[in-house]
Design a protein around this motif. Structure first.
Motif, PDB file in Angstrom:
ATOM      1  N   ASP A  31     -68.607 -35.852  33.937  1.00 20.37           N
ATOM      2  CA  ASP A  31     -66.837 -36.357  33.149  1.00 20.37           C
ATOM      3  C   ASP A  31     -67.989 -36.139  32.120  1.00 20.37           C
ATOM      4  O   ASP A  31     -68.923 -37.703  31.214  1.00 20.37           O
ATOM      5  CB  ASP A  31     -66.634 -37.836  33.573  1.00 20.37           C
ATOM      6  CG  ASP A  31     -66.031 -38.487  33.027  1.00 20.37           C
ATOM      7  OD1 ASP A  31     -65.326 -37.740  31.947  1.00 20.37           O
ATOM      8  OD2 ASP A  31     -64.896 -39.351  33.627  1.00 20.37           O
ATOM      9  N   PRO A  32     -67.036 -36.292  30.795  1.00 26.69           N
ATOM     10  CA  PRO A  32     -67.974 -36.565  29.480  1.00 26.69           C
ATOM     11  C   PRO A  32     -68.028 -37.713  29.238  1.00 26.69           C
ATOM     12  O   PRO A  32     -68.874 -38.673  28.360  1.00 26.69           O
ATOM     13  CB  PRO A  32     -67.317 -35.802  28.992  1.00 26.69           C
ATOM     14  CG  PRO A  32     -66.184 -34.977  28.986  1.00 26.69           C
ATOM     15  CD  PRO A  32     -66.696 -35.444  30.766  1.00 26.69           C
ATOM     16  N   ALA A  33     -66.639 -38.988  29.683  1.00 25.72           N
ATOM     17  CA  ALA A  33     -67.185 -40.319  29.155  1.00 25.72           C
ATOM     18  C   ALA A  33     -67.295 -41.479  30.335  1.00 25.72           C
ATOM     19  O   ALA A  33     -67.538 -42.587  29.883  1.00 25.72           O
ATOM     20  CB  ALA A  33     -64.923 -40.243  29.404  1.00 25.72           C
ATOM     21  N   LEU A  34     -68.066 -41.107  30.587  1.00 28.28           N
ATOM     22  CA  LEU A  34     -68.997 -41.470  32.213  1.00 28.28           C
ATOM     23  C   LEU A  34     -69.817 -42.645  30.867  1.00 28.28           C
ATOM     24  O   LEU A  34     -69.912 -43.944  31.807  1.00 28.28           O
ATOM     25  CB  LEU A  34     -70.019 -40.609  33.198  1.00 28.28           C
ATOM     26  CG  LEU A  34     -70.582 -41.819  34.073  1.00 28.28           C
ATOM     27  CD1 LEU A  34     -69.715 -42.909  35.054  1.00 28.28           C
ATOM     28  CD2 LEU A  34     -71.368 -40.634  35.223  1.00 28.28           C
ATOM     29  N   ALA A  35     -70.275 -42.056  30.404  1.00 27.34           N
ATOM     30  CA  ALA A  35     -71.752 -43.170  29.326  1.00 27.34           C
ATOM     31  C   ALA A  35     -70.508 -44.337  28.988  1.00 27.34           C
ATOM     32  O   ALA A  35     -71.412 -44.882  28.572  1.00 27.34           O
ATOM     33  CB  ALA A  35     -72.188 -42.108  28.695  1.00 27.34           C
TER      34      ALA A  35
END
Length: 62
Positions: A31-35
């Motif tokens: 998921d690119p939004a995890l950070a």
């Protein structure tokens, strides 16, 4: 994260965090939004518990 037992243990654990490096391999979740989501959780907790944030701040700056 907000459980009283977790909060009570944080001061005991924080002195040991300086020796731990957390890098980009924090998760294998694609998921690119995890950070961003993790940072949002951190910022929310820091706002709720300023003393906790003050203890953690120097470790994050190291």
């Amino acid at each position: 994260m907000h459980d009283p037992v977790h909060l009570a243990g944080d001061p005991e654990i924080m002195p040991h965090l300086a020796g731990i490096a957390i890098g980009p391999d924090l998760s294998d979740d694609p998921d690119p939004a995890l950070a961003r989501d993790i940072m949002n959780l951190h910022e929310e907790k820091a706002a709720l518990y300023p003393e906790w944030a003050a203890q953690l701040g120097p470790l994050l700056d190291a």
